[in-house]
Motif scaffolding. Structure first.
Motif, PDB file in Angstrom:
ATOM      1  N   UNK A   1       0.821  -1.221   0.000  1.00 34.81           N
ATOM      2  CA  UNK A   1       0.000   0.000   0.000  1.00 34.81           C
ATOM      3  C   UNK A   1       0.852   1.267   0.000  1.00 34.81           C
ATOM      4  N   UNK A   2       2.147   1.126   0.243  1.00 28.86           N
ATOM      5  CA  UNK A   2       3.060   2.276   0.125  1.00 28.86           C
ATOM      6  C   UNK A   2       4.475   1.762  -0.069  1.00 28.86           C
ATOM      7  N   UNK A   3       5.324   2.651  -0.541  1.00 30.77           N
ATOM      8  CA  UNK A   3       6.750   2.333  -0.654  1.00 30.77           C
ATOM      9  C   UNK A   3       7.542   3.617  -0.509  1.00 30.77           C
ATOM     10  N   UNK A   4       8.799   3.456  -0.173  1.00 32.32           N
ATOM     11  CA  UNK A   4       9.697   4.598  -0.085  1.00 32.32           C
ATOM     12  C   UNK A   4      10.597   4.615  -1.313  1.00 32.32           C
ATOM     13  N   UNK A   5      10.849   5.819  -1.795  1.00 32.74           N
ATOM     14  CA  UNK A   5      11.759   5.991  -2.926  1.00 32.74           C
ATOM     15  C   UNK A   5      12.668   7.166  -2.622  1.00 32.74           C
ATOM     16  N   UNK A   6      13.544   7.473  -3.561  1.00 31.05           N
ATOM     17  CA  UNK A   6      14.448   8.611  -3.364  1.00 31.05           C
ATOM     18  C   UNK A   6      13.671   9.913  -3.218  1.00 31.05           C
ATOM     19  N   UNK A   7      12.457   9.946  -3.765  1.00 32.00           N
ATOM     20  CA  UNK A   7      11.633  11.150  -3.680  1.00 32.00           C
ATOM     21  C   UNK A   7      10.770  11.182  -2.426  1.00 32.00           C
ATOM     22  N   UNK A   8      10.832  10.112  -1.629  1.00 33.10           N
ATOM     23  CA  UNK A   8      10.025  10.053  -0.414  1.00 33.10           C
ATOM     24  C   UNK A   8       8.961   8.983  -0.513  1.00 33.10           C
ATOM     25  N   UNK A   9       8.020   8.960   0.423  1.00 29.06           N
ATOM     26  CA  UNK A   9       6.996   7.916   0.414  1.00 29.06           C
ATOM     27  C   UNK A   9       6.027   8.076  -0.751  1.00 29.06           C
ATOM     28  N   UNK A  10       5.584   6.935  -1.251  1.00 27.45           N
ATOM     29  CA  UNK A  10       4.617   6.914  -2.362  1.00 27.45           C
ATOM     30  C   UNK A  10       3.481   5.964  -2.015  1.00 27.45           C
ATOM     31  N   UNK A  11       2.253   6.469  -2.033  1.00 26.71           N
ATOM     32  CA  UNK A  11       1.094   5.634  -1.765  1.00 26.71           C
ATOM     33  C   UNK A  11       0.751   4.777  -2.966  1.00 26.71           C
TER      34      UNK A  11
ATOM     35  N   UNK B   1      -5.848  12.069  11.822  1.00 23.78           N
ATOM     36  CA  UNK B   1      -5.139  10.793  11.712  1.00 23.78           C
ATOM     37  C   UNK B   1      -5.581  10.038  10.462  1.00 23.78           C
ATOM     38  N   UNK B   2      -6.885   9.972  10.245  1.00 24.22           N
ATOM     39  CA  UNK B   2      -7.407   9.237   9.092  1.00 24.22           C
ATOM     40  C   UNK B   2      -6.993   9.893   7.785  1.00 24.22           C
ATOM     41  N   UNK B   3      -7.048  11.223   7.725  1.00 24.35           N
ATOM     42  CA  UNK B   3      -6.639  11.921   6.504  1.00 24.35           C
ATOM     43  C   UNK B   3      -5.164  11.680   6.213  1.00 24.35           C
ATOM     44  N   UNK B   4      -4.343  11.729   7.257  1.00 28.42           N
ATOM     45  CA  UNK B   4      -2.912  11.490   7.074  1.00 28.42           C
ATOM     46  C   UNK B   4      -2.652  10.067   6.612  1.00 28.42           C
ATOM     47  N   UNK B   5      -3.286   9.098   7.265  1.00 28.94           N
ATOM     48  CA  UNK B   5      -3.040   7.699   6.920  1.00 28.94           C
ATOM     49  C   UNK B   5      -3.499   7.382   5.506  1.00 28.94           C
ATOM     50  N   UNK B   6      -4.750   7.714   5.180  1.00 33.60           N
ATOM     51  CA  UNK B   6      -5.244   7.374   3.847  1.00 33.60           C
ATOM     52  C   UNK B   6      -4.480   8.123   2.762  1.00 33.60           C
ATOM     53  N   UNK B   7      -4.086   9.362   3.043  1.00 33.99           N
ATOM     54  CA  UNK B   7      -3.254  10.089   2.087  1.00 33.99           C
ATOM     55  C   UNK B   7      -1.912   9.407   1.895  1.00 33.99           C
ATOM     56  N   UNK B   8      -1.338   8.918   2.977  1.00 39.16           N
ATOM     57  CA  UNK B   8      -0.033   8.258   2.917  1.00 39.16           C
ATOM     58  C   UNK B   8      -0.076   7.020   2.038  1.00 39.16           C
ATOM     59  N   UNK B   9      -1.173   6.264   2.094  1.00 38.53           N
ATOM     60  CA  UNK B   9      -1.231   5.041   1.273  1.00 38.53           C
ATOM     61  C   UNK B   9      -1.811   5.311  -0.124  1.00 38.53           C
TER      62      UNK B   9
END
Length: 198
Positions: free
Chosen positions: A117-127, A156-164
């Motif tokens: 549901x997410x990964x990290x890259x050189x540009x930062x986290x990607x959902x 919290x929910x906005x941050x989490x769902x945005x992150x993924x």
């Protein structure tokens, strides 16, 4: 087409968020009459808080699983697969002590999976879990959307769902629930109008 409904309120028939998820489910099943509906009541059938075994089952590749982790994996993965298979996700999220119920947090803990549901890259986290609509039925005792009072529920929910990667996220709320029946009725009426626009 699949609609997933999540409820987390512990107040039974008095629950405002369960009334909101009822309204939301009616709205979306009317809009998509052929949709498959999946429901998960996190109070009637709570998910355990994560522990070392479930964390490994959720976050590590199946081929690396030891016996206990392998035994836990199917049930843990089913929670995530249910979410990923859904086009519309309805989440009932009351505010409990400025945050969400622990039952709902246990569900969220099974959705944040590196490489899925997410990964990290050189540009930062990607959902990676975009492509679905998430609608949160929110209820709280005060007026947190207008008062400058700290809250860790919708934020919290906005941050989490945005992150993924969920970029189609909506909150339908009833505020001032602690002010009594008239405030609740007014909030529900406003929420119904908001739902009709979704």
């Amino acid at each position: 087409m699949q609609i997933l409904r999540i409820d987390s309120s512990t107040t039974g028939d008095q629950s405002i968020t369960r009334k909101l998820t009822d309204e939301l489910l009616t709205h979306f099943t009317t809009k998509y009459p052929d949709a498959k509906v999946v429901t998960r009541d996190l109070v009637a059938e709570p998910l355990a808080h994560i522990d070392p075994i479930t964390t490994s089952a959720i976050r590590t590749p199946p081929e690396t699983h030891e016996e206990a982790v392998a035994a836990a994996y199917p049930e843990e993965r089913a929670v995530l697969d249910e979410f990923l298979a859904s086009d519309v996700v309805i989440v009932g999220a009351p505010m409990y002590n400025f945050s969400i119920p622990s039952q709902l947090k246990a569900w969220i803990d099974r959705l944040g999976v590196p490489g899925v549901t997410f990964r990290y890259s050189a540009e930062g986290p990607e959902g990676l879990a975009g492509g679905r609509k998430v609608v949160v039925g929110s209820a709280r005792g005060g007026a947190y959307s207008t008062d400058q009072i700290a809250e860790n529920q919708e934020s919290l929910l906005a941050t989490f769902f945005g992150f993924i990667g969920v970029d189609d996220l909506h909150f339908v709320r009833v505020e001032k629930a602690g002010f009594g029946p008239d405030a609740i009725a007014a909030g529900m009426e406003a929420a119904k109008q908001e739902i009709a626009r979704l």
